[in-house]
Scaffold this motif. Sequence first.
Motif, short mmCIF file in Angstrom:
data_model
loop_
_atom_site.label_atom_id
_atom_site.label_comp_id
_atom_site.label_asym_id
_atom_site.label_seq_id
_atom_site.Cartn_x
_atom_site.Cartn_y
_atom_site.Cartn_z
N LEU A 54 0.83 -1.20 0.00
CA LEU A 54 0.00 0.00 0.00
C LEU A 54 0.86 1.25 0.00
CD1 LEU A 54 -2.87 1.13 0.13
CD2 LEU A 54 -2.63 1.18 2.61
N LEU A 55 1.93 1.26 0.81
CA LEU A 55 2.80 2.42 0.87
C LEU A 55 3.49 2.67 -0.46
CD1 LEU A 55 4.40 1.94 4.40
CD2 LEU A 55 2.70 3.63 3.71
N GLU A 56 3.73 1.61 -1.21
CA GLU A 56 4.37 1.75 -2.51
C GLU A 56 3.35 1.97 -3.61
OE1 GLU A 56 6.54 -1.81 -2.96
OE2 GLU A 56 7.92 -1.41 -1.30
N ALA A 57 2.08 2.10 -3.23
CA ALA A 57 0.99 2.35 -4.17
C ALA A 57 0.90 1.24 -5.21
CB ALA A 57 1.16 3.69 -4.86
N SER A 58 1.11 -0.02 -4.79
CA SER A 58 1.00 -1.15 -5.69
C SER A 58 -0.14 -2.03 -5.21
CB SER A 58 2.30 -1.96 -5.71
OG SER A 58 2.55 -2.51 -4.42
N THR A 59 -0.44 -3.07 -5.96
CA THR A 59 -1.56 -3.92 -5.61
C THR A 59 -1.05 -5.14 -4.85
OG1 THR A 59 -1.38 -4.97 -7.78
CG2 THR A 59 -2.97 -3.18 -7.53
N GLY A 60 -0.67 -4.97 -3.61
CA GLY A 60 -0.20 -6.07 -2.79
C GLY A 60 -1.32 -7.01 -2.41
N GLU A 61 -0.95 -8.08 -1.73
CA GLU A 61 -1.94 -9.06 -1.30
C GLU A 61 -2.51 -8.66 0.05
OE1 GLU A 61 -3.14 -11.57 -3.01
OE2 GLU A 61 -1.89 -11.06 -4.72
N TYR A 62 -3.63 -7.97 0.05
CA TYR A 62 -4.26 -7.58 1.30
C TYR A 62 -5.76 -7.69 1.14
CZ TYR A 62 -3.66 -3.34 -1.51
OH TYR A 62 -3.59 -2.46 -2.55
N SER A 63 -6.43 -7.92 2.25
CA SER A 63 -7.88 -8.05 2.20
C SER A 63 -8.52 -6.68 2.20
CB SER A 63 -8.37 -8.85 3.41
OG SER A 63 -8.32 -8.03 4.57
N LYS A 64 -9.82 -6.64 1.92
CA LYS A 64 -10.54 -5.37 1.92
C LYS A 64 -10.48 -4.69 3.29
CE LYS A 64 -13.87 -6.54 -1.74
NZ LYS A 64 -13.43 -7.93 -2.01
N PRO A 76 -2.26 7.06 3.28
CA PRO A 76 -1.40 7.28 2.11
C PRO A 76 -2.13 8.09 1.05
CG PRO A 76 -2.29 5.07 2.07
CD PRO A 76 -2.70 5.66 3.38
N SER A 77 -1.38 8.78 0.21
CA SER A 77 -1.97 9.60 -0.84
C SER A 77 -2.62 8.72 -1.90
CB SER A 77 -0.91 10.48 -1.50
OG SER A 77 -1.47 11.20 -2.58
N VAL A 78 -3.88 8.99 -2.19
CA VAL A 78 -4.61 8.21 -3.20
C VAL A 78 -4.09 8.53 -4.59
CG1 VAL A 78 -6.90 7.71 -4.14
CG2 VAL A 78 -6.63 8.22 -1.71
N LYS A 79 -3.59 9.73 -4.78
CA LYS A 79 -3.14 10.16 -6.11
C LYS A 79 -1.98 9.32 -6.62
CE LYS A 79 -4.59 14.96 -5.40
NZ LYS A 79 -4.14 16.39 -5.33
N LYS A 80 -1.21 8.71 -5.71
CA LYS A 80 -0.05 7.92 -6.12
C LYS A 80 -0.41 6.47 -6.45
CE LYS A 80 3.21 10.66 -3.35
NZ LYS A 80 4.23 10.61 -2.27
N MET A 81 -1.66 6.10 -6.25
CA MET A 81 -2.08 4.72 -6.49
C MET A 81 -2.41 4.50 -7.97
SD MET A 81 -4.53 4.06 -3.20
CE MET A 81 -3.92 4.26 -1.53
N ASP A 82 -2.17 3.27 -8.42
CA ASP A 82 -2.52 2.96 -9.81
C ASP A 82 -4.01 2.67 -9.91
OD1 ASP A 82 -2.95 0.29 -8.96
OD2 ASP A 82 -0.86 -0.23 -9.37
#
Length: 228
Positions: A54-64, A76-82
């Motif tokens: 999440l901190l790296e703004a990637s799609t890691g393996e985490y639950s909802k 974390p900033s939403v703007k940095k997310m893909d």
Amino acid sequence: MEKLWGWVGILLVVLYGSQAISGEVDDVYQLKVVVAAYSTVNDSESADQGMAGLLEASTGEYSKADLVALMETLGPSVKKMDAKTKREMALAFGETDIRYHLKFKSGNYVPTSLDMSTNLLYNVSYIVNTPSKLIHNIKTDIAIEKEAFANSGKVGSAIGFGMKIAFIFWDILHAITGVGLAIIMLLIGSIVGLLFHPIHSIANLIPVLWNVCVTLWHAIAYIFNVFK
């Protein structure tokens, strides 16, 4: 219709006014909502594995539920997310968080941070999953009273009962006002998202259509997690 939106406005004032007055109790309620998110998806695993992704703004393996917890604690900033992470986040908040969000913990506004398609996904997901979220939040309210105030004497029991009633009241108000806001933002949020992210709005349309089908299924499936 005007009376309906008038009542939604009044309930919003009552809800946030009472929470502002309650101070520390409101802080406990916010934490309770995150706990209820884990109940909704029947997941009690730690969020540690998803933190780095999440901190790296990637799609890691985490639950909802992990994603909601991380967003609410780390902001974390939403703007940095893909685009994919934003869709997963929209589903996470729509399916598990009974509070309707116009702004994330990071300070990013939902309509401007998400494109048209993802705005649509969040609002549809919020609306259809509200019954499930309300049930799980009330279940958590009852569990808190039983577990935290079980052997606390008459005064403690009275406090626990009062907290449970207040939380259930807030849950119901959040559900009513949230659905009202989501209906409004289905149009307004989508228009704003299109203006801010025209290319992503079109590119995300097909994935979002699939996500809408998934969230419709979860709206039914997550209700049965209350028995687990």
